[in-house]
Design a protein around this motif. Structure first.
Motif, PDB file in Angstrom:
ATOM      1  N   ALA A  23      -0.698  -9.165   4.711  1.00 49.50           N
ATOM      2  CA  ALA A  23       0.110  -7.963   4.936  1.00 49.50           C
ATOM      3  C   ALA A  23       0.064  -7.169   3.642  1.00 49.50           C
ATOM      4  O   ALA A  23       0.605  -7.604   2.617  1.00 49.50           O
ATOM      5  CB  ALA A  23       1.538  -8.328   5.305  1.00 49.50           C
ATOM      6  N   ALA A  24      -0.598  -6.030   3.668  1.00 49.37           N
ATOM      7  CA  ALA A  24      -0.852  -5.264   2.451  1.00 49.37           C
ATOM      8  C   ALA A  24      -0.028  -3.981   2.446  1.00 49.37           C
ATOM      9  O   ALA A  24      -0.013  -3.233   3.434  1.00 49.37           O
ATOM     10  CB  ALA A  24      -2.340  -4.930   2.343  1.00 49.37           C
ATOM     11  N   ARG A  25       0.640  -3.732   1.334  1.00 48.03           N
ATOM     12  CA  ARG A  25       1.489  -2.539   1.212  1.00 48.03           C
ATOM     13  C   ARG A  25       1.001  -1.669   0.068  1.00 48.03           C
ATOM     14  O   ARG A  25       0.742  -2.159  -1.026  1.00 48.03           O
ATOM     15  CB  ARG A  25       2.949  -2.946   0.997  1.00 48.03           C
ATOM     16  CG  ARG A  25       3.929  -1.783   1.090  1.00 48.03           C
ATOM     17  CD  ARG A  25       5.369  -2.269   1.104  1.00 48.03           C
ATOM     18  NE  ARG A  25       5.759  -2.898  -0.150  1.00 48.03           N
ATOM     19  CZ  ARG A  25       6.943  -3.470  -0.375  1.00 48.03           C
ATOM     20  NH1 ARG A  25       7.831  -3.516   0.589  1.00 48.03           N
ATOM     21  NH2 ARG A  25       7.216  -4.005  -1.543  1.00 48.03           N
ATOM     22  N   PHE A  26       0.880  -0.385   0.334  1.00 48.06           N
ATOM     23  CA  PHE A  26       0.479   0.585  -0.688  1.00 48.06           C
ATOM     24  C   PHE A  26       1.447   1.766  -0.652  1.00 48.06           C
ATOM     25  O   PHE A  26       1.644   2.383   0.402  1.00 48.06           O
ATOM     26  CB  PHE A  26      -0.946   1.078  -0.453  1.00 48.06           C
ATOM     27  CG  PHE A  26      -1.319   2.270  -1.298  1.00 48.06           C
ATOM     28  CD1 PHE A  26      -1.459   2.134  -2.676  1.00 48.06           C
ATOM     29  CD2 PHE A  26      -1.502   3.514  -0.722  1.00 48.06           C
ATOM     30  CE1 PHE A  26      -1.774   3.231  -3.465  1.00 48.06           C
ATOM     31  CE2 PHE A  26      -1.826   4.612  -1.508  1.00 48.06           C
ATOM     32  CZ  PHE A  26      -1.970   4.476  -2.876  1.00 48.06           C
ATOM     33  N   LEU A  31      -0.892  -1.235   5.319  1.00 46.36           N
ATOM     34  CA  LEU A  31      -2.298  -1.022   5.674  1.00 46.36           C
ATOM     35  C   LEU A  31      -2.672  -1.861   6.895  1.00 46.36           C
ATOM     36  O   LEU A  31      -2.522  -3.082   6.880  1.00 46.36           O
ATOM     37  CB  LEU A  31      -3.206  -1.415   4.500  1.00 46.36           C
ATOM     38  CG  LEU A  31      -3.275  -0.454   3.303  1.00 46.36           C
ATOM     39  CD1 LEU A  31      -3.815  -1.191   2.087  1.00 46.36           C
ATOM     40  CD2 LEU A  31      -4.188   0.717   3.638  1.00 46.36           C
ATOM     41  N   TYR A  32      -3.176  -1.197   7.928  1.00 45.99           N
ATOM     42  CA  TYR A  32      -3.657  -1.895   9.116  1.00 45.99           C
ATOM     43  C   TYR A  32      -5.098  -1.482   9.402  1.00 45.99           C
ATOM     44  O   TYR A  32      -5.501  -0.354   9.108  1.00 45.99           O
ATOM     45  CB  TYR A  32      -2.789  -1.572  10.339  1.00 45.99           C
ATOM     46  CG  TYR A  32      -1.416  -2.177  10.261  1.00 45.99           C
ATOM     47  CD1 TYR A  32      -1.174  -3.461  10.716  1.00 45.99           C
ATOM     48  CD2 TYR A  32      -0.355  -1.457   9.723  1.00 45.99           C
ATOM     49  CE1 TYR A  32       0.088  -4.020  10.635  1.00 45.99           C
ATOM     50  CE2 TYR A  32       0.910  -2.008   9.642  1.00 45.99           C
ATOM     51  CZ  TYR A  32       1.127  -3.288  10.100  1.00 45.99           C
ATOM     52  OH  TYR A  32       2.365  -3.846  10.021  1.00 45.99           O
ATOM     53  N   ALA A  68      -9.523  -2.153  -0.327  1.00 50.62           N
ATOM     54  CA  ALA A  68      -8.648  -2.330  -1.490  1.00 50.62           C
ATOM     55  C   ALA A  68      -9.301  -3.256  -2.517  1.00 50.62           C
ATOM     56  O   ALA A  68      -9.765  -4.338  -2.178  1.00 50.62           O
ATOM     57  CB  ALA A  68      -7.306  -2.905  -1.050  1.00 50.62           C
ATOM     58  N   GLU A  69      -9.327  -2.829  -3.774  1.00 54.30           N
ATOM     59  CA  GLU A  69      -9.904  -3.632  -4.849  1.00 54.30           C
ATOM     60  C   GLU A  69      -8.866  -4.007  -5.903  1.00 54.30           C
ATOM     61  O   GLU A  69      -8.949  -5.057  -6.516  1.00 54.30           O
ATOM     62  CB  GLU A  69     -11.053  -2.864  -5.510  1.00 54.30           C
ATOM     63  CG  GLU A  69     -12.236  -2.600  -4.583  1.00 54.30           C
ATOM     64  CD  GLU A  69     -13.346  -1.837  -5.272  1.00 54.30           C
ATOM     65  OE1 GLU A  69     -13.048  -1.129  -6.270  1.00 54.30           O
ATOM     66  OE2 GLU A  69     -14.502  -1.925  -4.829  1.00 54.30           O
ATOM     67  N   ASP A  95       0.332  -6.468  -2.870  1.00 56.91           N
ATOM     68  CA  ASP A  95       0.832  -5.220  -3.445  1.00 56.91           C
ATOM     69  C   ASP A  95      -0.391  -4.445  -3.929  1.00 56.91           C
ATOM     70  O   ASP A  95      -0.961  -4.753  -4.976  1.00 56.91           O
ATOM     71  CB  ASP A  95       1.775  -5.539  -4.599  1.00 56.91           C
ATOM     72  CG  ASP A  95       2.402  -4.300  -5.210  1.00 56.91           C
ATOM     73  OD1 ASP A  95       2.218  -3.205  -4.649  1.00 56.91           O
ATOM     74  OD2 ASP A  95       3.071  -4.423  -6.246  1.00 56.91           O
ATOM     75  N   VAL A  96      -0.819  -3.466  -3.141  1.00 55.15           N
ATOM     76  CA  VAL A  96      -2.048  -2.728  -3.432  1.00 55.15           C
ATOM     77  C   VAL A  96      -1.751  -1.595  -4.409  1.00 55.15           C
ATOM     78  O   VAL A  96      -0.871  -0.760  -4.159  1.00 55.15           O
ATOM     79  CB  VAL A  96      -2.666  -2.173  -2.130  1.00 55.15           C
ATOM     80  CG1 VAL A  96      -3.916  -1.353  -2.439  1.00 55.15           C
ATOM     81  CG2 VAL A  96      -2.992  -3.313  -1.169  1.00 55.15           C
ATOM     82  N   ARG A  97      -2.473  -1.592  -5.523  1.00 56.12           N
ATOM     83  CA  ARG A  97      -2.261  -0.564  -6.542  1.00 56.12           C
ATOM     84  C   ARG A  97      -3.011   0.725  -6.194  1.00 56.12           C
ATOM     85  O   ARG A  97      -2.494   1.820  -6.434  1.00 56.12           O
ATOM     86  CB  ARG A  97      -2.720  -1.086  -7.909  1.00 56.12           C
ATOM     87  CG  ARG A  97      -2.016  -2.379  -8.328  1.00 56.12           C
ATOM     88  CD  ARG A  97      -0.506  -2.196  -8.416  1.00 56.12           C
ATOM     89  NE  ARG A  97       0.179  -3.431  -8.744  1.00 56.12           N
ATOM     90  CZ  ARG A  97       0.355  -3.885  -9.980  1.00 56.12           C
ATOM     91  NH1 ARG A  97      -0.130  -3.217 -11.002  1.00 56.12           N
ATOM     92  NH2 ARG A  97       1.008  -5.006 -10.187  1.00 56.12           N
ATOM     93  N   SER A  98      -4.205   0.591  -5.671  1.00 51.89           N
ATOM     94  CA  SER A  98      -4.963   1.772  -5.258  1.00 51.89           C
ATOM     95  C   SER A  98      -5.967   1.361  -4.183  1.00 51.89           C
ATOM     96  O   SER A  98      -6.705   0.394  -4.362  1.00 51.89           O
ATOM     97  CB  SER A  98      -5.690   2.420  -6.438  1.00 51.89           C
ATOM     98  OG  SER A  98      -6.616   1.515  -7.004  1.00 51.89           O
TER      99      SER A  98
END
Length: 305
Positions: A23-26, A31-32, A68-69, A95-98
């Motif tokens: 589960a990725a949040r930006f 993000l889905y 996401a990287e 926790d996606v930074r960019s």
């Protein structure tokens, strides 16, 4: 039908894990991914490759399915599927930074959502995983809070535990949900602040009882902290008590005469407040903008009684 069970990451042997889901949040949104053969949405994830660490599986799948990287990855729990789908996997929060450019893959689109999507590829599984991540984020807030530990009969054990620690099997803590109605019968709800679990969603006031607090004391403290209101103790009653997986939840109803200008929001906890009818609560639940309350349909009957 598929059944989902959850475990602490330390309970399950790493070698038995076959896949990872993230589960990725930006920037406060989720993000889905959408597979090119489907119109539905899913959490990034996939199967573990030979000799690959499960953390590496999660990182690789997140990159391949969202681009996401730059992100920080946190293990949340192990989940086990039985029934129509079988296997074990590790659930992560990222926790996606960019976000980066989507690589060439079977994923045709990545989209940011405020909450959950309307249509899931795996509706029996991914909504439960998403909820588990939200609960995990909630647990990270106030990690040093001390809770009293109860046994399965709701008797105090004499032991306390920090919020960030794991309760043993058969142990529980106490939490409270507080529904406040104004004289016109509308319910007060507040909006969860950014960075929290269920961020941006609406809910009643509530939280966990601190060590030494009884249910009423905890309810009045939570109302004061999150709204600045001070209903009279005798204006409230417990309309239902529920034993859940890891807590006893007392559901309180208070009748209180107040106006919106009386509400003082708690920085870092609440970022909005409004009064809504019971019908509006049901509509918000259907839209996915209300924090999930399993008992919501019964609430009006309890309060009316």
């Amino acid at each position: 039908m598929t059944e989902v069970r959850f475990y602490d990451p330390n309970e399950i042997e790493d070698s038995t894990l076959g896949f990872a889901v993230v589960a990725a949040r930006f920037d406060g949104q989720w993000l889905y991914s959408r597979h090119y053969l489907r119109s539905t949405w899913e959490l990034p994830g996939g199967h573990r490759e030979p000799e690959e660490r499960i953390d590496n599986t999660a990182s690789r799948e997140l990159l391949e399915e969202t681009g996401a990287e730059d992100f920080i990855l946190h293990p949340v729990c192990v989940y086990e599927l039985s029934g129509d789908l079988c296997g074990r996997g590790m659930l992560y929060f990222a926790d996606v930074r960019s976000p980066g450019a989507l690589p060439l893959s079977e994923i045709s689109e990545v989209r940011l959502f405020d909450y959950a999507p309307d249509s899931w590829t795996y509706p029996e599984v991914h909504p439960l995983l998403f909820r588990k991540v939200q609960e995990w984020l909630c647990m990270k807030m106030g990690a040093d809070e001390l809770w009293d530990v109860y046994d399965s009969e709701r008797r105090l054990t004499g032991r306390t535990i920090r919020r960030s620690e794991t309760l043993a099997a058969g142990e529980y803590h106490l939490c409270v949900h507080i529904w406040i109605t104004a004289p016109d019968g509308r319910f007060l709800i507040t909006r969860r602040a950014p960075g929290r679990g269920y961020a941006g969603m609406w809910e009643c006031t509530g939280g966990s009882a601190l060590a030494g607090e009884d249910s009423l004391t905890a309810a009045l403290r939570e109302v004061s902290e999150e709204t600045g209101l001070a209903p009279a103790p005798d204006s409230g009653r417990v309309v239902m008590s529920i034993r859940r997986e890891r807590d006893f939840c007392d559901i309180w109803h208070f009748r209180h005469d107040f106006s919106p200008k009386d509400i003082v929001l708690q920085e870092g906890e609440t970022c909005g407040a409004r009064l809504v009818s019971f019908g509006e609560l049901l509509r918000m639940k259907a839209e996915g903008t209300l924090v999930p309350f399993a008992y919501l349909e019964e609430l009006c009957g309890w309060i009316g009684g």
